[in-house]
Design an enzyme around this catalytic site. Sequence first.
Site, PDB file in Angstrom:
ATOM      1  N   HIS A   1      31.554  41.004   6.710  1.00 54.29           N
ATOM      2  CA  HIS A   1      32.388  40.491   5.486  1.00 54.29           C
ATOM      3  C   HIS A   1      33.204  41.285   4.954  1.00 54.29           C
ATOM      4  CE1 HIS A   1      28.693  37.615   5.146  1.00 54.29           C
ATOM      5  NE2 HIS A   1      29.621  36.902   5.094  1.00 54.29           N
TER       6      HIS A   1
ATOM      7  N   GLU B   1      27.724  34.923  13.632  1.00 56.46           N
ATOM      8  CA  GLU B   1      28.515  33.788  13.476  1.00 56.46           C
ATOM      9  C   GLU B   1      30.028  34.227  13.726  1.00 56.46           C
ATOM     10  OE1 GLU B   1      28.562  31.193  10.208  1.00 56.46           O
ATOM     11  OE2 GLU B   1      30.778  30.999  10.728  1.00 56.46           O
TER      12      GLU B   1
ATOM     13  N   ARG C   1      36.046  39.350  13.774  1.00 54.73           N
ATOM     14  CA  ARG C   1      34.588  39.433  14.268  1.00 54.73           C
ATOM     15  C   ARG C   1      34.490  39.506  15.620  1.00 54.73           C
ATOM     16  NH1 ARG C   1      30.862  35.672  10.336  1.00 54.73           N
ATOM     17  NH2 ARG C   1      31.247  36.809   8.388  1.00 54.73           N
TER      18      ARG C   1
HETATM   19  P1  ATP Z   1      29.400  33.782   6.879  1.00 48.69           P
HETATM   20  O1  ATP Z   1      28.404  32.566   6.872  1.00 48.69           O
HETATM   21  O2  ATP Z   1      29.310  34.633   8.072  1.00 48.69           O
HETATM   22  O3  ATP Z   1      29.820  34.230   5.773  1.00 48.69           O
HETATM   23  P2  ATP Z   1      31.192  31.530   6.785  1.00 48.69           P
HETATM   24  O4  ATP Z   1      30.359  30.296   7.140  1.00 48.69           O
HETATM   25  O5  ATP Z   1      31.471  31.437   5.358  1.00 48.69           O
HETATM   26  O6  ATP Z   1      30.625  32.805   7.591  1.00 48.69           O
HETATM   27  P3  ATP Z   1      33.491  30.182   7.811  1.00 48.69           P
HETATM   28  O7  ATP Z   1      33.903  29.399   6.567  1.00 48.69           O
HETATM   29  O8  ATP Z   1      32.752  28.967   8.809  1.00 48.69           O
HETATM   30  O9  ATP Z   1      32.429  31.188   7.388  1.00 48.69           O
HETATM   31  O10 ATP Z   1      34.781  30.524   8.344  1.00 48.69           O
HETATM   32  C1  ATP Z   1      35.001  30.769   9.937  1.00 48.69           C
HETATM   33  C2  ATP Z   1      34.879  31.940  10.421  1.00 48.69           C
HETATM   34  O11 ATP Z   1      35.762  32.979   9.776  1.00 48.69           O
HETATM   35  C3  ATP Z   1      33.504  32.726  10.510  1.00 48.69           C
HETATM   36  O12 ATP Z   1      32.815  32.162  11.629  1.00 48.69           O
HETATM   37  C4  ATP Z   1      34.023  34.071  10.640  1.00 48.69           C
HETATM   38  O13 ATP Z   1      34.264  34.445  11.922  1.00 48.69           O
HETATM   39  C5  ATP Z   1      35.200  34.084   9.897  1.00 48.69           C
HETATM   40  N1  ATP Z   1      34.967  34.748   8.488  1.00 48.69           N
HETATM   41  C6  ATP Z   1      34.281  33.773   7.299  1.00 48.69           C
HETATM   42  N2  ATP Z   1      34.154  34.654   6.381  1.00 48.69           N
HETATM   43  C7  ATP Z   1      34.488  35.996   6.664  1.00 48.69           C
HETATM   44  C8  ATP Z   1      34.492  37.325   5.929  1.00 48.69           C
HETATM   45  N3  ATP Z   1      34.546  37.293   4.565  1.00 48.69           N
HETATM   46  N4  ATP Z   1      35.018  38.468   6.813  1.00 48.69           N
HETATM   47  C9  ATP Z   1      35.213  38.320   8.180  1.00 48.69           C
HETATM   48  N5  ATP Z   1      35.239  37.268   8.695  1.00 48.69           N
HETATM   49  C10 ATP Z   1      34.993  36.045   8.278  1.00 48.69           C
END
Ligand code: ATP
Length: 434
Positions: free
Chosen positions: A221, A357, A408
């Site tokens: 994150h 993810e 990621r």
């Molecule tokens: P996680 O559960 O891992 O915190 P999320 O479910 O909040 O992710 P989504 O809102 O589905 O994430 O966002 C889509 C994608 O954006 C994620 O699969 C991830 O690859 C990327 N992403 C989301 N939040 C972050 C973050 N804080 N840092 C880096 N990449 C992120």
Amino acid sequence: MTSIRDSSNISKEDATATVKGWVQDIRNLGGISFITLRDRHGTIQITMPKKKIDPELFESLTKLSRESVVAVTGEVKESNQTALGIELIPTSFELYSEAGVPLPLGVVDKVNAEMDTRLNNRFMDLRKPETKAVFEIRSTIVELISEYMVKNGFVNINTPKIVASGAEGGATLFSVDYFGKPAYLAQSPQLYKQMLMSTGLDRVFELGPAFRAEHSNTNRHVTEFISFDGEMAWIDKEEDVMATIENIIDHVLRELGERCKKHLEILGKEIMVPKRPYPILTYTECLAMVNENGLKLKEGDDLGTEGEKIIGDIMAEKGSDLYFIVEYPEEAKPFYIMEKDGTDLSFSFDLDYKGQEISSGGQREHRYQELVKRMEKKGLDPKDFDSYLDAFRYGMPPHGGWGIGLDRLVTKILDLPNVREAILFPRDISRLSP
Ligand code: ATP
């Protein structure tokens, strides 16, 4: 001026050449001294036999501090002692910039510096070929994505990053004072890319920053990341979106090995292209897998870092690095996701890569009344989403899409231990500079 790309660049027949770069190393062996000069492409040896070189020149060159920036002109000589097959016997040089001593971070030192020291001195860290290689490869990944998207009819868009409402829940919103009005940094382009589905621009993609006020300090994150978003209209089912993502990632992985040979070699990495189709697991199957392996998650819980890792290990044993997870409870998914009629499930999916993810997506709710109902069910006030909802009032085709965290994706392709390694100047809960 000649760059240190390879020996073919500096012809052995050339009587003289000028090379410019950083003084990586100086070795004095009494009668002979050597400088290793580095630029973006590699290193070249400057060889200085004391007796054959002007004493003043010898003195000045051997006194240079490491990482100083110079231009060296000299005679090109064949050499079977150097990787390039040539060396340069200097006749003159120009000092562009003298490096201070001591260096905040060694460029070739074997000792592994702490991540914090590296990030605090990122300009220096990036001089290391293995750090730089990550960003050369990242650049090619972006190029491959864009290339695929444009070829397949997706329009490259840019949406606002200062917004009036969040799409992904209030907890991770950064507030901005917008001329006295409350505003936020965009968590994703979700609402805008969906609005575009009502315009006839029926396939769009964006590579742009997304901001999340993540309070968790994890290796995956950050508070600012690059989101690779796609949205497509006229889909029949969420699987249409999943097939598109699979095509994109397959294209990237297939081409990367060929286009980034040199940089992958620097990192000692070989790109594995997973076989297709990528396996599809249901959320309920995943829950059972993680609970059998010691976690105590209940229906609706996020699989979390540990859960995702357990599933990643099980899938790795089966030879699957990339796999979809589908049939999430609608409760666990945002308001814009379509519910599976007559169930408490949703038409949504995650794509996981090596136990993490990297993407979520799904079919969106395109029916105005249903969308409003879902907002209310999630405790949101539809009035806060007026301009988004307008786009659903006057004709909205069925559509779906995804968000892939580019950082990621790079991290997982290259097996980096931390997402920060894939970001030039990462932002996290405790880092706002450089
Ligand atoms: P996680 O559960 O891992 O915190 P999320 O479910 O909040 O992710 P989504 O809102 O589905 O994430 O966002 C889509 C994608 O954006 C994620 O699969 C991830 O690859 C990327 N992403 C989301 N939040 C972050 C973050 N804080 N840092 C880096 N990449 C992120």
